[in-house]
Design an enzyme around this catalytic site. Structure first.
Site, PDB file in Angstrom:
ATOM      1  N   ASP A  58       0.713   0.167  -0.107  1.00  0.00           N
ATOM      2  CA  ASP A  58       0.864   1.622  -0.121  1.00  0.00           C
ATOM      3  C   ASP A  58       1.963   2.102  -1.073  1.00  0.00           C
ATOM      4  OD1 ASP A  58      -1.199   2.350   1.619  1.00  0.00           O
ATOM      5  OD2 ASP A  58       0.013   1.858   3.371  1.00  0.00           O
ATOM      6  N   ASP A 116      -8.681   1.438   0.514  1.00  0.00           N
ATOM      7  CA  ASP A 116      -7.638   2.373   0.095  1.00  0.00           C
ATOM      8  C   ASP A 116      -6.870   1.853  -1.130  1.00  0.00           C
ATOM      9  OD1 ASP A 116      -8.278   1.903   2.817  1.00  0.00           O
ATOM     10  OD2 ASP A 116      -6.679   3.195   3.523  1.00  0.00           O
TER      11      ASP A 116
HETATM   12  N1  GLY Z   1      -4.974   3.690   5.538  1.00  0.00           N
HETATM   13  C1  GLY Z   1      -4.923   4.885   4.830  1.00  0.00           C
HETATM   14  C2  GLY Z   1      -5.871   5.886   5.348  1.00  0.00           C
HETATM   15  O1  GLY Z   1      -5.751   6.231   6.500  1.00  0.00           O
HETATM   16  O2  GLY Z   1      -6.716   6.331   4.643  1.00  0.00           O
END
Ligand code: GLY
Length: 407
Positions: free
Chosen positions: A121, A182
């Protein structure tokens, strides 16, 4: 030509029958003004006491009316979105007071570029904040932070597998090297760094990640698994599974949204037609299954549809992506994708989805983590980020609104 305030087009609700033609309208300038109003309400609330620039708006749930804020920490994946919202608002308004706020919030994240990476992230965190900061200011200090962050992100790359590891903390529990959909979004920071003074290998890593994910993390119908697990030594694909979706084989709305956005961006950065073709395929499976207002249920296969929560955030991500994807397609596909994006933004900009006076966010009705019962039918900061990004893209397209109107 001046940007017209209202972009109108006709769209086919369900294919070939002319009687199903409806009209989608989004007043771009009104929507941008609305966002500015909500941002100023949020800033007013944050400045009530002495403002803490390390505390970032994250969500508004239940009967709350103002943002719950969370501290910038390595494991708070959403901390870059609020600075990003402010940067887009600065871009749209030119207000230097907003730029100063954006700068102060952005700089709270700098230390994340200087410590060992927590997980993938870091791309969301640093590119939504510093990426927009540098894009709009060209301040060399911001560039250094992005380059350091890209190098840090690349330490998660496993050449045996050909992807970045998403969650180092979950390797044993998931049974191997894990990559979540993601993570496609984080590739943008690697591409950017490779073009802006960073190592060329960052480009190669991003391309290989996109190729490997394309090969293993999709079903035959081009819907994606949220999570792919690989053997870290041999690189062999072990399994596809979900984390935030309903079940391993269902289409989690935001996971598919990340795929649409991710492959559109990878095509932009590579101009490799394989990625454009793939972006269209992962888009079409999503568009073909949308409900009438073009805002998905949180999982396309959730039991109980239509009596289940929506995910407005997925609609925001996809609307923004499609406004880019349409630039790269044949005229026919471009018309379809523009049409869909405007339909999404029309719904999102309506009273059905706007937070309005009741809350200081832009939008309600997003779903964060349904299986864990977190952020269900809530305002969530990443919905607002991709909404204002989509509006910014639509505003830029305004010069072509006459073409939109003739669809
Ligand atoms: N894990 C990131 C999202 O909730 O999209």
């Amino acid at each position: 030509m001046r940007f017209p305030a209202i972009i109108i087009l006709s769209f086919l609700i369900s294919g070939s029958c002319a009687s199903n033609v409806g009209t989608a309208t989004v007043d771009v300038d009104d929507a941008i003004t609305y966002c500015d109003t909500q941002i100023r309400r949020t800033l007013h609330a944050l400045h009530q006491d002495s403002v803490d620039y390390t505390m970032m708006p994250r969500n508004i749930t239940g009967s709350d009316t103002t943002w719950y804020c969370s501290k910038v920490t390595p494991d708070e994946w959403c901390a870059g979105f609020w600075p990003g919202v402010l940067w887009y608002n600065y871009e749209l308004t030119g207000d230097t007071a907003i730029m100063n706020e954006a700068t102060n919030f952005t700089e709270s994240l700098e230390y994340l570029s200087q410590r060992p990476i927590f997980d993938h992230d870091l791309g969301f965190l640093m590119f939504c904040s510093y990426g927009n900061a540098y894009r709009l200011t060209h301040n060399p200090k911001f560039k250094e932070v992005i380059l350091a962050s890209a190098d840090s992100l690349a330490t998660l790359y496993n050449p045996n597998v050909g992807t970045l590891l998403s969650w180092p903390r979950n390797v044993s529990i998931l049974g191997g090297h894990n990559t979540i959909m993601d993570n496609m979004i984080n590739l943008e920071m690697l591409f950017w760094a490779a073009k802006n003074g960073g190592d060329r290998k960052l480009y190669d890593i991003a391309v290989k990640h996109a190729e490997t994910t394309m090969k293993y993390q999709f079903r035959p119908d081009y819907s994606c698994y949220h999570v792919a697990v690989y053997d870290p030594e041999t690189g062999g694909f072990i399994k596809g599974m979900t984390h935030q979706g309903y079940a391993d084989n269902t289409m989690w709305a935001r996971g598919q949204a990340w795929a649409i956005y991710g492959y559109t961006m990878v095509y932009r950065e590579t101009r490799d037609p394989r990625f454009l073709d793939f972006a269209c395929k992962v888009t079409d499976v999503y568009l073909n299954r949308l409900p009438e207002d073009y805002v998905p249920y949180w999982d396309f296969d959730a039991p109980g549809i239509p009596a289940v929560p929506r995910d407005a955030s997925a609609a925001c991500v996809v609307a923004s992506a499609l406004l880019e994807l349409q630039e790269y397609c044949s005229a026919h596909d471009a018309a379809r994708y523009k049409d869909a994006a405007i339909k999404m933004l029309t719904s999102l900009s309506s009273d059905s989805y706007r937070s309005g006076q009741a809350r200081t966010s832009f939008l309600d009705h997003s779903t964060g983590h349904h299986p864990e019962g977190k952020e269900i039918d809530a305002a969530i900061i990443y919905a607002d980020y991709y909404y204002i990004e989509a509006l910014t893209r639509l505003k830029r397209l305004g010069v072509h609104a006459d073409a939109l109107a003739s669809l």
